[in-house]
Design a protein around this motif. Structure first.
Motif, PDB file in Angstrom:
ATOM      1  N   LEU B  71       0.829  -1.209   0.000  1.00  0.00           N
ATOM      2  CA  LEU B  71       0.000   0.000   0.000  1.00  0.00           C
ATOM      3  C   LEU B  71       0.866   1.264   0.000  1.00  0.00           C
ATOM      4  O   LEU B  71       0.583   2.225  -0.721  1.00  0.00           O
ATOM      5  N   GLN B  72       1.905   1.263   0.806  1.00  0.00           N
ATOM      6  CA  GLN B  72       2.814   2.421   0.778  1.00  0.00           C
ATOM      7  C   GLN B  72       3.389   2.606  -0.627  1.00  0.00           C
ATOM      8  O   GLN B  72       3.454   3.720  -1.146  1.00  0.00           O
ATOM      9  N   CYS B  75       0.986   4.026  -3.137  1.00  0.00           N
ATOM     10  CA  CYS B  75       0.714   5.446  -2.939  1.00  0.00           C
ATOM     11  C   CYS B  75       1.965   6.302  -3.167  1.00  0.00           C
ATOM     12  O   CYS B  75       1.959   7.514  -2.936  1.00  0.00           O
ATOM     13  N   GLN B 124      -6.180   1.216  -2.220  1.00  0.00           N
ATOM     14  CA  GLN B 124      -4.786   1.582  -2.516  1.00  0.00           C
ATOM     15  C   GLN B 124      -4.651   3.082  -2.789  1.00  0.00           C
ATOM     16  O   GLN B 124      -4.097   3.506  -3.801  1.00  0.00           O
ATOM     17  N   THR B 125      -5.190   3.869  -1.854  1.00  0.00           N
ATOM     18  CA  THR B 125      -5.138   5.321  -2.025  1.00  0.00           C
ATOM     19  C   THR B 125      -4.720   5.988  -0.723  1.00  0.00           C
ATOM     20  O   THR B 125      -4.858   5.428   0.358  1.00  0.00           O
ATOM     21  N   TYR B 126      -4.280   7.208  -0.862  1.00  0.00           N
ATOM     22  CA  TYR B 126      -3.681   7.959   0.238  1.00  0.00           C
ATOM     23  C   TYR B 126      -4.595   9.110   0.635  1.00  0.00           C
ATOM     24  O   TYR B 126      -5.090   9.854  -0.219  1.00  0.00           O
ATOM     25  N   TYR B 127      -4.827   9.212   1.916  1.00  0.00           N
ATOM     26  CA  TYR B 127      -5.600  10.341   2.443  1.00  0.00           C
ATOM     27  C   TYR B 127      -4.624  11.428   2.833  1.00  0.00           C
ATOM     28  O   TYR B 127      -3.808  11.246   3.746  1.00  0.00           O
ATOM     29  N   HIS B 128      -4.729  12.575   2.165  1.00  0.00           N
ATOM     30  CA  HIS B 128      -3.766  13.630   2.446  1.00  0.00           C
ATOM     31  C   HIS B 128      -4.159  14.342   3.734  1.00  0.00           C
ATOM     32  O   HIS B 128      -4.843  15.348   3.719  1.00  0.00           O
ATOM     33  N   ASP B 138      -9.989   6.001   2.202  1.00  0.00           N
ATOM     34  CA  ASP B 138      -8.606   5.823   1.745  1.00  0.00           C
ATOM     35  C   ASP B 138      -7.847   4.883   2.672  1.00  0.00           C
ATOM     36  O   ASP B 138      -8.153   4.777   3.854  1.00  0.00           O
ATOM     37  N   LEU B 140      -4.345   4.753   3.328  1.00  0.00           N
ATOM     38  CA  LEU B 140      -3.090   5.124   3.993  1.00  0.00           C
ATOM     39  C   LEU B 140      -3.186   6.533   4.567  1.00  0.00           C
ATOM     40  O   LEU B 140      -3.611   7.458   3.857  1.00  0.00           O
ATOM     41  N   HIS B 162      -2.415   2.234   8.218  1.00  0.00           N
ATOM     42  CA  HIS B 162      -3.131   1.431   7.215  1.00  0.00           C
ATOM     43  C   HIS B 162      -4.555   1.200   7.711  1.00  0.00           C
ATOM     44  O   HIS B 162      -4.752   0.632   8.788  1.00  0.00           O
TER      45      HIS B 162
END
Lengths: 477, 477
Positions: B71-72, B75, B124-128, B138, B140, B162
């Motif tokens: 996952l890291q 992203c 497989q997405t990143y929450y900013h 999201d 990550l 995660h």
């Protein structure tokens, strides 16, 4: 497999059999032994050193007592058990044991009489000063922050440090007297003897112990109880790292060799709970001579963080536990004196701004702190930390100096306050508060009266008090 | 007499006999059970609730993993076990367990695979943003102070939170999936069942336990081991008072009903040592929305005390444990937004001096603090606490406000971090580091990866990790 705990059913022959086995001959063990024999119990006291004394004999000898002792009265101080109780409840940490403190205060005059009855001499004079180790042979001193904000508003202050009559350290004299008393009492004394395991029945009853003398194990049956009085754990590096890691940075550990936590560990292996294992007493005696209380103590952000006139036994706790041991005492030319116990001046300057940059503090931070301090000090006030008026003076006579109070250079003296959980009869408790039958403890192997804020004399004080109560509890079993 | 510990010789008939008994069905118990059955052990899992889940199911669902998980990578973040290790060693308190943290970091990618293998979905997405409970689905998030001084200088920052794919709280989904897996595995599951005592041989071996189901006791023989995964003790008022009294002042206790310390107490009564019993995680989510990180947090002396942009899971620790829960966030008109989780504005004023007097702070104290802050902020700097440039802005647009961050009015959320001493194979240890044979523990009934500074996801994270290791250790016995 645990090695500290053994099955009594494996024993065919006990090497010795007594009513009560006392482990450790510091002040708590001596007190337990004297009262156990006085109550008619057959008693054995074992001590790992070649003779009694332990850390008690290395201490300043201050015993925290009050409530109107004859010595307090002779020196013209009024005190009551209630005022003493209020002070201790407010000052001894976040979760003081109310039942213990109540009994301790109510029984304090009796404890004084017990000590003098056993021949401990207290000169009936007052040392006008604050100290854990007065330089004179006076009997009574201030040994805590009773006169300091906020405590002076919570309880009527009285000096409660009682010191056996000898110059400097009263600890050796105290233990000389008490050890002679133990010597004269009918207890069996075994020196050079470590307690290396407990015998515990299935279900929990402690019925004896293994004593190791010069490498040889002896199995001692204790029909009524084992009393652990083995001191704290400041000399056990692993335990200190586990429970109070910051204390490892202190230059001095206040302890005799025996303070390795062995008795605490014996209790834990028998199912005992522990309390306040992270609590430590940290002295940092920078404000001697006392005129230095007029200084301003700052941290690495250039901020004040403590009432500078508080007892030096508290300064170290604030500096180390909340400010990472980064501290300096700011003085001006007028108040500067060489501190008794340290001498590194970290910075000197004509302005606070110069000091600041020499100390590598954030620019403007110390200036801002001193501006606020001086502005109020001119009116004799300290609304930020409420220092006593007596020690308030604007610092405005250059050059200015910063006395080094960091753990790297200053004297920090540590010992541990946490230990076995006991009730107010010195019975060792499991984690839900049930007794472990046959197991008792007193002194710094237990969590006692002070569990966070310390006054000199509380360890000798509660060691004696709960050592004696252990003897009584064993006798009544 | 202790009630938590019984003599197995009193048992004529065991109601059930298994290889391993797992006590508690939160994430650690589920992980231990899944791996124990996978390793071929006959397994019983008992849970005091009517179904599995425990506190894990009430959590945000963040699991702290890293070292370069799929996952890291998806992203676009680089991470290594070494960077993760450096960060955790620096940030997890004064005495982190190096051996545990090393294994935890080295095994983190494998742990991610184990979770996905059991069907836990990670988008497989990143929450900013920074959060223990992201508002999106999201996968990550930043769940600790990796990007904040001093950690950003110690280790390369990477987001390691995660979160199972569901909006808001991932905890229920995580436990739904894992409980279904447990349901499908060959373990015997017994709900509404409390473990009320351990059976322990003289000499220390744990060989079984008493399980109480609807008032009826059942004696379970565990031939290879008992694994305690019963959670922390934040709901046990007496234990909290004894070990972490300040935490009692928190409005919220992050816990399911079972977090009463019962498993810790069972271990202690069997002779286990405890570690870090005073350590707590205290969240105080005042800086949401994040723009509020541009504010200035002060204490009752009008001083700053923390990097305001640190993870909110740390703000509460600083405010409560070092500043007595007296804190306010100073904002100006430009940065003011209504905080997501609290809304009391303690004071408003056209000047800092007005704020100061409304807050009853020492006069001049807040003014001095803001003067220093603003002077540096104009240059985009914060030499006092090293806030990230992104959040530095002079506060100079009146009116000014003080958002109430005191324990009386703000949301403080607490749970406990201390517990049984275990080794990195989840074996329960006595105070000298010897194993208590047959006794294992994982999750918040133990002292785990974080022993003072907390990141969201470390409890689910080390619960899974050492739950699995417990299963392996039992199997290899």
């Amino acid at each position: 497999m645990t090695t500290l705990n053994r099955d009594p059913q494996t024993i065919r022959h006990w090497d010795d059999e007594v009513d009560v086995l006392v482990v450790g001959m510091g002040v708590a063990g001596a007190a337990a032994t004297l009262d156990a024999t006085a109550l008619g119990l057959s008693t054995m006291i074992v001590e790992r050193g070649g003779g009694g004394g332990g850390t008690s004999a290395m201490s300043g000898g201050v015993i925290y007592m009050g409530g109107g002792t004859p010595l307090q009265q002779a020196c013209g101080f009024e005190d009551t058990p209630d005022e003493m109780f209020k002070f201790l409840m407010a000052s001894c940490g976040e979760n003081p044991d109310e039942a213990k403190i109540r009994l301790y205060c109510d029984g304090s005059v009796d404890q004084y009489d017990w000590l003098t009855g056993h021949g401990v001499p207290f000169k009936q004079t007052y040392y006008h000063g604050v100290s854990g180790e007065p330089p004179t042979d006076d009997g009574l001193v201030w040994s805590g922050p009773e006169q300091v904000h906020p405590y002076c508003e919570i309880a009527n202050p009285a000096p409660r440090g009682h010191v056996p009559q000898i110059e400097h350290q009263g600890g050796p004299l105290l233990m000389k007297v008490l050890c002679e008393e133990v010597e004269a009492c009918p207890a069996t004394k075994v020196m050079n003897a470590r307690c290396t395991a407990l015998y515990q029945e299935p279900g929990g009853e402690v019925v004896g112990a293994v004593i190791t003398v010069f490498g040889e194990e002896r199995n001692i049956r204790a029909n009524k109880g084992v009393v652990i009085t083995t001191g704290g754990f400041v000399l056990n590096n692993e335990m200190l790292e586990h429970h109070a890691p910051l204390a490892k940075r202190c230059k001095m550990r206040v302890a005799a060799e025996g303070d390795d936590g062995s008795g605490i560990n014996l209790g834990v292996s028998a199912g005992a709970a522990t309390l306040n294992m992270s609590a430590v007493s940290i002295s940092m005696p920078i404000t001697q001579p006392w005129g230095l209380k007029r200084g301003v103590m700052i941290n690495a952000q250039g901020q004040r963080f403590v009432t500078e006139d508080t007892y030096y036994g508290r300064l170290g706790e604030h500096a180390l536990l909340h400010n990472n041991g980064r501290a300096w005492l700011i003085v001006d030319d007028e108040i500067f004196e060489k501190p008794t116990y340290m001498d590194k001046v970290s910075a000197v300057g004509e302005t606070f701004s110069e000091l600041e940059s020499e100390l590598e503090l954030p620019s403007g931070s110390l200036e801002a702190t001193m501006q606020v301090y001086n502005r109020h000090a001119e009116k004799g006030e300290d609304p930020v930390f409420h220092k006593n008026r007596e020690y308030i003076k604007p610092l405005q006579t250059p050059p200015y100096g910063a006395l080094d109070c960091t753990t790297e250079h200053a004297l920090y003296a540590a010992f541990t306050l946490g230990g076995l959980r006991t009730d107010s009869d010195a019975r060792v408790l499991d984690p839900v508060g049930d007794c472990i039958p046959g197991l008792y403890a007193a002194g710094r192997s237990t969590s006692g009266v002070s569990v966070g804020g310390y006054c000199s004399g509380l360890s000798l004080g509660d060691g004696i008090f709960f050592g004696r109560r252990a003897a009584r509890a064993v006798a009544s079993r």
